[in-house]
Write an enzyme that holds these catalytic residues in place. Structure first.
Site, PDB file in Angstrom:
ATOM      1  N   ASP A 307       0.825  -1.212   0.000  1.00  0.00           N
ATOM      2  CA  ASP A 307       0.000   0.000   0.000  1.00  0.00           C
ATOM      3  C   ASP A 307       0.853   1.253   0.000  1.00  0.00           C
ATOM      4  O   ASP A 307       2.023   1.241   0.375  1.00  0.00           O
ATOM      5  CB  ASP A 307      -0.905   0.008   1.231  1.00  0.00           C
ATOM      6  CG  ASP A 307      -0.110   0.054   2.530  1.00  0.00           C
ATOM      7  OD1 ASP A 307       0.819  -0.763   2.672  1.00  0.00           O
ATOM      8  OD2 ASP A 307      -0.398   0.904   3.391  1.00  0.00           O
ATOM      9  N   GLU A 308       0.247   2.329  -0.400  1.00  0.00           N
ATOM     10  CA  GLU A 308       0.799   3.676  -0.257  1.00  0.00           C
ATOM     11  C   GLU A 308       2.261   3.779  -0.693  1.00  0.00           C
ATOM     12  O   GLU A 308       3.108   4.327   0.022  1.00  0.00           O
ATOM     13  CB  GLU A 308       0.634   4.161   1.189  1.00  0.00           C
ATOM     14  CG  GLU A 308      -0.814   4.276   1.612  1.00  0.00           C
ATOM     15  CD  GLU A 308      -0.998   4.785   3.028  1.00  0.00           C
ATOM     16  OE1 GLU A 308      -2.039   5.424   3.297  1.00  0.00           O
ATOM     17  OE2 GLU A 308      -0.100   4.546   3.868  1.00  0.00           O
TER      18      GLU A 308
END
Length: 535
Positions: A307-308
């Site tokens: 993620d991210e």
């Protein structure tokens, strides 16, 4: 009559009459494999209700392996974190005026039944005994993966605290503890071939909080403690982003220029990632997997984060995810990752953890967000949210199943909306919880459905399971952690186990109020919401 059980059972019948549980009452197990379960049940009832049962020849409570009646409840949907295909958690519990029977086709099923009996004994306990209503329960879970993701990177929670969290999970029939072991703020697990990860990367946490890590011996003890309670510990190693602790330990893995944004709360957000084009990146990932995987023998999965990955081109991110998946598969394990991994080419064996729900994105107060985060972060967040809307449909189109963890209902770092009857808790409520999220009530946590409220999902078969998450940016102590977990964890279990797609708040609140006896006996801190009539 609704029994004060959480999660709500699939089928319950009650009748007039009672059976009294008191000191010295005997428990008989009809197979040796259930002996340890019965002994632990006796210990738990002593702690929770103050009633001293005994393992004796008198069959006041009979515990056995049996499948009678369980087919009245359909098998669960989803995937198990331990990879077992034939595990069955359906159980029966019968209370008559002559005694109690608990049965199921597996030891795990019997454990679930004993957990329900334990809740009932505690709810009805008074002056050293418990008059249980006569009843018959046939029950089983809706989903097989029912979990909690615990952030031990931003705040290092020592083994004693993690064991308390495992106890909470077991009490509500959650069977997965997903440990978020690495992030920008710290690295929490031993990798012998990379000693700087714990010597340097584990030093510190968010702000000025103390760091730490789990030795291999400590992790082995935690995994065994969880397994005894039928909880599988799944490790998460964040990659390719959230790797500031890695770069502190091994600067040669970092890009030439490491960018970060000061968030103004003692934390910073790194905008640099591991590079999939560098051979040393994959030597590092392989070393980590070689060391981490054997520490979690019960888990069929490794969580790779994903993620991210701020500042990383989409093509590079996809390439990284695909290579990481190959390395995990080569070691005989399967991959689970946050929803962004769906932007890569993945297969039906990969589990995609859905967290950025459309409801949250659409209802977000962007003016409020802009006042809370640095201006340079806003366009990065906006871009990520725009892409997020396509993640769940893309995952489903690739044949993956979703692990449902929507921020709106299952992120427990969200501030509490309910007022507390305890003035000291009102002060705590003001400062614990990420202010970027609107506050959520206890009622909010049970008035939704994993299928109905997940985009693109039409049936239980598309869902791997349900998992709550607690992130520790604002949570610095064990007391604060428990305050954010309870009573929310019970609601997460209700949505993961119970087959009721719609939960009546008044009825649920009555069941929830009876749970506080156990929490108080165990010394667990919980939000004393004014909306609940606590026992």
């Amino acid at each position: 009559m609704n029994l004060p059980l959480i999660p709500a059972p699939a089928a319950t019948t009650t009748s007039a009459g009672t059976f009294v549980i008191g000191d010295g009452l005997g428990i008989v197990v009809q197979s040796a494999e259930l002996a340890d379960l019965a002994a632990r049940f006796v210990e738990d009832v002593q702690i929770d209700a103050g009633i001293a049962l005994s393992l004796a020849a008198s069959a006041d409570i009979t515990v056995l392996i049996d499948s009678a009646g369980i087919d009245d409840v359909a098998p669960a949907s989803g995937l198990r974190a331990d990879g077992k295909d034939l595990a069955d958690e359906r159980y029966g519990l019968e209370i008559t005026s002559a005694g109690v029977r608990v049965w199921g086709p597996t030891a795990e099923a019997v454990h679930r039944g004993l957990t329900s009996l334990r809740q009932l004994i505690t709810a009805y306990a008074q002056d050293g005994s418990a008059a249980l209503p006569t009843a018959r329960v046939i029950d089983g879970p809706r989903f097989t993966w029912r979990g909690l993701s615990l952030d031990v990177a931003r705040t290092f929670h020592p083994p004693t605290v993690v064991r308390r969290v495992i106890d909470m999970c077991a009490l509500y029939k959650l069977n997965v503890l997903h440990l978020h072991l690495t992030d920008d703020q710290g690295w929490r697990i031993e990798v012998p071939s990379r000693p700087a990860l714990t010597e340097i990367g584990a030093d510190g946490a968010i702000g000025d909080r103390p760091g730490g890590h789990y030795s291999r011996a400590e992790m082995s003890e935690l995994v065994a403690y969880a397994a005894e309670r039928f909880v599988t510990v799944v490790p998460e190693i964040e990659m390719p982003g959230h790797t500031a602790a890695v770069f502190r330990a091994y600067p040669e893995l970092a890009p030439g220029e490491v960018r970060s944004i000061d968030l103004g709360n003692g934390a910073s957000l790194q905008l640099s990632t591991l590079d999939p084009d560098r051979p040393e990146t994959w030597a590092f990932v392989d070393d980590v997997l070689a060391a981490v995987i054997p520490q979690f023998p019960q888990s069929a999965y490794v969580h790779i984060g994903g993620d991210e990955a701020f500042g990383m081109p989409d093509e590079a991110h996809a390439a990284f995810v695909e290579r990481a998946v190959e390395l995990v598969r080569a070691r005989g394990k399967r991959v689970v990752g946050w929803q962004e991994i769906a932007r890569a080419s993945i297969g039906s064996d990969e589990v995609v953890q859905y967290w950025m729900d459309v409801h949250e994105v659409e209802s977000m107060d962007y003016d409020a967000v802009s006042s809370m985060v640095p201006a340079e972060l806003l366009p990065i967040l906006a871009e990520g949210l725009k892409k997020a809307a396509h993640d769940a449909p893309r995952a489903l189109a690739q044949g993956s199943r979703l692990l449902v963890s929507p921020t709106t209902w299952l992120y427990f770092d969200r501030p509490h909306a309910d007022a507390s009857s305890d003035a000291a808790q009102e002060e705590l409520r003001k400062r614990v919880g990420l202010p970027v999220y609107p506050a959520a009530s206890i009622r909010d946590g049970i008035e939704w459905d994993p299928v109905e409220n997940t985009p693109g999902v039409e049936s239980d078969a598309q869902i791997a399971g349900v998992e709550a998450a607690v992130w520790c940016e604002t949570i610095a102590t064990a007391d604060e952690l428990e305050f954010m977990l309870l009573p929310r964890l019970a609601g997460a279990a209700e949505k993961a186990w119970s087959r009721q797609t719609s939960t009546d708040w008044t009825e649920y609140a009555a069941r929830l109020g009876r749970q506080s006896t156990i929490w108080q006996q165990r010394g667990w801190r919980f939000l004393r919401s004014v909306e609940i009539d606590w026992a």
